[in-house]
Design a protein around this motif. Structure first.
Motif, short mmCIF file in Angstrom:
data_model
loop_
_atom_site.label_atom_id
_atom_site.label_comp_id
_atom_site.label_asym_id
_atom_site.label_seq_id
_atom_site.Cartn_x
_atom_site.Cartn_y
_atom_site.Cartn_z
N SER A 22 101.67 34.23 35.91
CA SER A 22 100.89 34.98 34.91
C SER A 22 99.41 34.66 35.06
CB SER A 22 101.36 34.64 33.49
OG SER A 22 101.14 33.27 33.21
N ILE A 23 98.59 35.63 34.68
CA ILE A 23 97.13 35.50 34.76
C ILE A 23 96.55 36.04 33.46
CG2 ILE A 23 95.04 36.34 35.92
CD1 ILE A 23 96.78 36.57 38.50
N GLU A 24 95.55 35.33 32.93
CA GLU A 24 94.87 35.80 31.72
C GLU A 24 93.36 35.67 31.91
OE1 GLU A 24 95.10 35.04 26.89
OE2 GLU A 24 96.53 34.02 28.21
N VAL A 25 92.63 36.69 31.49
CA VAL A 25 91.16 36.69 31.62
C VAL A 25 90.55 37.15 30.30
CG1 VAL A 25 89.18 37.53 32.95
CG2 VAL A 25 91.40 37.37 34.05
N LYS A 26 89.48 36.45 29.86
CA LYS A 26 88.73 36.88 28.67
C LYS A 26 87.25 36.86 29.03
CE LYS A 26 92.04 34.79 25.44
NZ LYS A 26 92.24 33.76 24.40
N TRP A 27 86.49 37.77 28.39
CA TRP A 27 85.05 37.84 28.64
C TRP A 27 84.34 38.21 27.33
CZ3 TRP A 27 88.79 41.21 30.06
CH2 TRP A 27 88.69 42.53 29.63
N ASN A 28 83.02 37.95 27.29
CA ASN A 28 82.26 38.26 26.07
C ASN A 28 81.63 39.64 26.16
OD1 ASN A 28 79.98 37.98 27.67
ND2 ASN A 28 79.34 36.03 26.77
N GLU A 29 80.83 39.97 25.13
CA GLU A 29 80.26 41.34 25.07
C GLU A 29 79.29 41.62 26.20
OE1 GLU A 29 77.76 38.76 22.21
OE2 GLU A 29 79.83 38.91 22.93
N HIS A 30 78.80 40.56 26.87
CA HIS A 30 77.89 40.74 28.01
C HIS A 30 78.64 40.77 29.34
CE1 HIS A 30 74.77 40.04 25.08
NE2 HIS A 30 75.22 38.83 24.83
N GLY A 31 79.97 40.71 29.27
CA GLY A 31 80.77 40.73 30.49
C GLY A 31 80.90 39.37 31.15
N GLN A 32 80.39 38.31 30.50
CA GLN A 32 80.46 36.96 31.09
C GLN A 32 81.86 36.37 30.91
OE1 GLN A 32 77.03 35.71 28.60
NE2 GLN A 32 76.29 34.69 30.47
N LEU A 33 82.35 35.74 31.97
CA LEU A 33 83.68 35.12 31.93
C LEU A 33 83.72 33.99 30.90
CD1 LEU A 33 86.53 34.81 33.32
CD2 LEU A 33 85.46 33.03 34.73
N MET A 34 84.73 34.05 30.00
CA MET A 34 84.92 33.01 28.99
C MET A 34 86.17 32.18 29.25
SD MET A 34 82.54 33.06 26.65
CE MET A 34 81.39 33.34 27.97
N TYR A 35 87.14 32.82 29.90
CA TYR A 35 88.45 32.17 30.05
C TYR A 35 89.19 32.80 31.22
CZ TYR A 35 93.20 30.68 28.57
OH TYR A 35 94.46 30.13 28.50
N PHE A 36 89.74 31.95 32.07
CA PHE A 36 90.60 32.43 33.16
C PHE A 36 91.68 31.38 33.39
CE2 PHE A 36 91.65 31.84 37.70
CZ PHE A 36 92.33 33.02 37.92
N THR A 37 92.91 31.82 33.48
CA THR A 37 93.98 30.88 33.81
C THR A 37 95.02 31.57 34.67
OG1 THR A 37 95.61 29.33 32.91
CG2 THR A 37 95.25 31.31 31.66
N GLN A 38 95.52 30.83 35.63
CA GLN A 38 96.57 31.33 36.52
C GLN A 38 97.74 30.34 36.48
OE1 GLN A 38 97.33 32.33 41.27
NE2 GLN A 38 95.45 31.33 40.67
N HIS A 39 98.92 30.82 36.07
CA HIS A 39 100.11 29.97 35.99
C HIS A 39 101.15 30.49 36.96
CE1 HIS A 39 99.03 27.41 32.67
NE2 HIS A 39 98.75 28.44 31.90
N GLY A 40 101.89 29.56 37.56
CA GLY A 40 103.01 29.98 38.41
C GLY A 40 102.60 30.28 39.83
N GLN A 41 103.61 30.55 40.66
CA GLN A 41 103.37 30.64 42.10
C GLN A 41 103.29 32.06 42.67
OE1 GLN A 41 105.39 28.09 40.82
NE2 GLN A 41 103.73 26.71 41.29
N PHE A 42 103.75 33.08 41.95
CA PHE A 42 103.76 34.46 42.44
C PHE A 42 104.46 34.56 43.80
CE2 PHE A 42 100.33 34.46 39.37
CZ PHE A 42 100.48 35.67 38.74
N LEU A 43 105.65 33.95 43.87
CA LEU A 43 106.38 33.91 45.15
C LEU A 43 107.58 34.86 45.18
CD1 LEU A 43 106.38 30.08 45.88
CD2 LEU A 43 105.17 31.85 47.15
N ALA A 44 107.82 35.58 44.07
CA ALA A 44 109.04 36.40 43.99
C ALA A 44 109.14 37.39 45.14
CB ALA A 44 109.09 37.14 42.65
#
Length: 429
Positions: free
Chosen positions: A147-169
Motif C-alpha cells: 500500500s502507498i499513501e500520499v498527502k500534500w498541502n494547499e501549495h502542493g508540497q509533500l506532507m506525508y508519504f508511506t510505502q508498506h509491503g513488497q508489491f510482489l504479487a
C-alpha cells in the motif's frame, strides 16, 4: 569500498537534497529492523530533521511542528516514509506536486518506487489533499497487499508519504481462471458459522452471536487459508498441545519488564545481518517452550489443567510468543486467548496478555456478567445468514507454495443473536 560513515552521510545528504531541508538540521538518526512475511530482514535508517529556528526542546522525545521524519529502506535504497509533523513544512525546493494532482503524484510514485501504476498498484481512495493506493492484479484484490499513501498541502508540497509491503504479487502469481461459487461451498460455509460471545456494554452482559468466521477458499480445490495473513500466521509453528499438569506451583507468576528496543549498529544494518526473529524454532526449543508455558499456567491458572491448548509459537522482537486458546474454544469465544512471551535464551515465561483479563481491567467486562440464553440452533442461524453470504475473488499468499494463489474470500457482514434470533449487522454489535 566506502566506509560505513560515508554510506550514512550519503543517505543523509540525499534526503536533505531530495526533500529541500536547507533550513533543517539532523537532530538524530537510528537504525531499525523488522522481518517481513517472506522471512527477510529489512533494515531502515530513521532520520529526524528539526527546523533550524527551533530552540532545543526540554522534552527530548517531542518533535516540534514541521519536523521531517524520514525512513530509508537500506535493502532497496528507497524512501519508505516521509512525515512532516503536524502537516507543517519549512522545506525549500523540496517535493512539490503540480496540478493535475493524481497524474503528477502517480508519476512521482513510479519514479520513487519503480512500480507501474495500473500494473503493480491501483487507486484505492481519493480525497482532498490525499491519495491512497493498493496492490491489485487486473482488478482483483491481493493479501497481504502493498500500500502507498500520499498527502500534500494547499501549495502542493509533500506532507506525508508511506510505502508498506513488497508489491510482489505480480511476480509470485499462480495464474488460473476463477471457478468458485457459493453453492459449491455451502457445507464449508455452514461449518464456518460459529457461536461467539460478545460483551454487551449497554446491557452489562455477554451476548451470544452466531457469525461466520471469514476464510479464504483456494480456487483449485486444495483447501483453505486462514483469514489473517501476516508473519505471525505464515511463520508460526502449529503446536496444538493440550496443557495439563498434576499439581500447582507454590510461587506465583511475576511479570517482568520486556525490552523490545534493539540497538542496531551500522555494521549490522549495512551488512543486512539476519535478525534472530528470522531463525526457525528448533524441536528442542519447542519442547522448552511447552515446559515454560505449562509452568506459567500452573502458576497463574492452577485450576485450569486441560483447559488451554498451546496453538502456535513464533518469534517476535527477540522473544518467542506462544498463543493459547481454550480447548474446544468454549466459553467466551474470541475473548478466550492468552499470549505468553518467552525469553528466547532462558526459555522462561516473562510476561503475558490475557484477552478476557484485559477487558475486565479496562472495565469493559466484569467477571460477573451473565451470558445470554441460547434459543437458536447453529443450523437455524446458518439458514438466516445463507442469503447474506459473500464470496469475493482475491489473491492470497500461500506460504507452502511460496506464491500468491487465487482464492475466494468467504465472508458475511451480519450475525444472528442466539437468544432472539434477530439478524444484526456485526458492525453494530
Amino acid at each position: 569500498m566506502k566506509s560505513l560513515n560515508a554510506n550514512i552521510q550519503q543517505l543523509i545528504d540525499q534526503a536533505k537534497a531530495k526533500f529541500g531541508l536547507e533550513f533543517y538540521y539532523l537532530k538524530r538518526h537510528s537504525f531499525h529492523r523488522y522481518v517481513n512475511m517472506f522471512n527477510e530482514t529489512i533494515y531502515t535508517l530513521n532520520m529526524e530533521w528539526f527546523p533550524s529556528h527551533e530552540a532545543e526542546s526540554e522534552d527530548d522525545d517531542l518533535n516540534p511542528d514541521g519536523t521531517a521524519v524520514i525512513e530509508v529502506n537500506l535493502n532497496t535504497g528507497q524512501i519508505e516514509s516521509v512525515i512532516f509533523v503536524m502537516d507543517k513544512t519549512y522545506a525549500q525546493h523540496g517535493v512539490t506536486f503540480k496540478r493535475p494532482y493524481p497524474a503528477h503524484i502517480i508519476q512521482w510514485i513510479e519514479q520513487e518506487t519503480g512500480l507501474i501504476y495500473g500494473e503493480h498498484f491501483h487507486m484505492h481512495q481519493e480525497e482532498k489533499g490525499e491519495l491512497s493506493f493498493e496492490e491489485a492484479i487486473e482488478g482483483v484484490q491481493v493479501t497481504p497487499s502493498g500500500s502507498i499513501e500520499v498527502k500534500w498541502n494547499e501549495h502542493g508540497q509533500l506532507m506525508y508519504f508511506t510505502q508498506h509491503g513488497q508489491f510482489l504479487a505480480k511476480t509470485l502469481l499462480k495464474a488460473e481462471e476463477y471457478t468458485l461459487s457459493l453453492d459449491k461451498l455451502e457445507n464449508l460455509a455452514k461449518q464456518q458459522v460459529q457461536l461467539f460471545q460478545w460483551p454487551s456494554f449497554e446491557h452489562n452482559r455477554i451476548r451470544s452471536i452466531y457469525a461466520l468466521e471469514e476464510i479464504y477458499v483456494k480456487n483449485d480445490g486444495t483447501g483453505t487459508l486462514p483469514f489473517e495473513i501476516g508473519r505471525e500466521e505464515t511463520h508460526c509453528i502449529h503446536m496444538n498441545e493440550v496443557m495439563e499438569w498434576n499439581e500447582s506451583i507454590n510461587n506465583a507468576f511475576e511479570k517482568k519488564e520486556m525490552d523490545i528496543q534493539e540497538n542496531i549498529s551500522a555494521e549490522q544494518a549495512f551488512s543486512l545481518e539476519p535478525s534472530p526473529d528470522s531463525f526457525p524454532i528448533s524441536k528442542k526449543e519447542q519442547a522448552e517452550c511447552i515446559k515454560a508455558v505449562r509452568t506459567f499456567l500452573a502458576q497463574q491458572y492452577p485450576k485450569d489443567t486441560g483447559k488451554w491448548v498451546l496453538k502456535t509459537l513464533y518469534r517476535e522482537h527477540g522473544y518467542i510468543d506462544a498463543i493459547l486458546k481454550t480447548n474446544g474454544q468454549e466459553g467466551s469465544g474470541f475473548m478466550d486467548k492468552i499470549k505468553v512471551f518467552i525469553d528466547a535464551s532462558s526459555f522462561e515465561a516473562v510476561n503475558y496478555i490475557d484477552k478476557k483479563e484485559m477487558f475486565q481491567v479496562c472495565g469493559i467486562l466484569s467477571p460477573s456478567q451473565a451470558t445470554s440464553k441460547i434459543s437458536v440452533s447453529q443450523t437455524e442461524a446458518f439458514e438466516k445468514l445463507r442469503e447474506r453470504l459473500e464470496l469475493t475473488p482475491i489473491y492470497v499468499y500461500d506460504e507452502v507454495q511460496k506464491q500468491y494463489v487465487l482464492c475466494g474470500k468467504l465472508d458475511c457482514h451480519d450475525g444472528v443473536d442466539a437468544e432472539s434470533g434477530e439478524v444484526v449487522p456485526l458492525q453494530d454489535i
